[in-house]
Write a protein that holds these residues in place. Sequence first.
Motif, PDB file in Angstrom:
ATOM      1  N   ASP A   5       0.859  -1.127   0.136  1.00  0.00           N
ATOM      2  CA  ASP A   5       0.024  -0.031  -0.100  1.00  0.00           C
ATOM      3  C   ASP A   5       0.944   1.224   0.042  1.00  0.00           C
ATOM      4  N   ASN A  51       2.272   1.771  -3.483  1.00  0.00           N
ATOM      5  CA  ASN A  51       1.322   2.188  -4.342  1.00  0.00           C
ATOM      6  C   ASN A  51       0.921   3.677  -4.069  1.00  0.00           C
ATOM      7  N   ALA A  52       0.941   4.040  -2.762  1.00  0.00           N
ATOM      8  CA  ALA A  52       0.690   5.510  -2.459  1.00  0.00           C
ATOM      9  C   ALA A  52       1.817   6.277  -3.042  1.00  0.00           C
ATOM     10  N   ASP A  72       3.852   5.806  -5.397  1.00  0.00           N
ATOM     11  CA  ASP A  72       3.775   5.832  -6.793  1.00  0.00           C
ATOM     12  C   ASP A  72       2.612   6.649  -7.482  1.00  0.00           C
ATOM     13  N   GLN A  73       1.370   6.457  -6.595  1.00  0.00           N
ATOM     14  CA  GLN A  73       0.434   7.460  -7.015  1.00  0.00           C
ATOM     15  C   GLN A  73       0.589   9.016  -6.766  1.00  0.00           C
ATOM     16  N   ARG A 107       3.117  10.100  -9.693  1.00  0.00           N
ATOM     17  CA  ARG A 107       2.446  10.440 -10.944  1.00  0.00           C
ATOM     18  C   ARG A 107       1.351  11.758 -10.877  1.00  0.00           C
ATOM     19  N   THR A 108       0.997  11.887  -9.553  1.00  0.00           N
ATOM     20  CA  THR A 108       0.043  13.058  -9.396  1.00  0.00           C
ATOM     21  C   THR A 108       1.031  14.318  -9.648  1.00  0.00           C
TER      22      THR A 108
END
Length: 194
Positions: A45, A48-49, A51-52, A55-56
């Motif tokens: 998690d 993923n956070a 990575d997000q 990306r943002t």
Amino acid sequence: MSTEQNHQEPDPQDPGSEDAAESRPETEQSDAQSATGEVEQLTTDLANAKDQVLRTHAEMQNLRRRMERDVENAHKYALEKFVGELLPVVDNLERSIQAMADVDGDFKAVSDGIELTLKSFQDVLARFKVEAVDPGGEAFNPDLHQAMSMLEVPDAKPNTVIDVFQKGYTLNGRLIRPAMVVVAKSVANKGSEP
């Protein structure tokens, strides 16, 4: 109350306490497995956070750059419509000068005045990065020129502009109006016809 008092050792005499002692390692093992699974899930998690977030952040940078480019283009090309409407005036001044050249000297003063007006007009256009596209003698470029007709001219290279009906114009490198031209085409070889 100490922790020693809460923790009871299994009584070797009590048969139920042996079962409890045997099941305790399984419970501890399943607790350890669930804790390990939970740690792995939390690690996934977290990855993923991260990575997000990256990306943002990249999307925001791209959006900022795009907005800056749009604002820059709006400033550079804000005059495009205005310049497009003024170009026929320049064309008419140039035609007037050509027409005056064919007439006797009676209109010399008028011709000189029109030439000065045209010159000052062209200077203003140049200050605002408006450049004329006058391709006489150059190779035909479909990005800048509009071919009105093609003529066979024996002494001209094929795909060369041999006449310009109307000059084209660019604003900061962007085409506002293409030059209307006549293009030379290769001469058909009449000796090879049967």
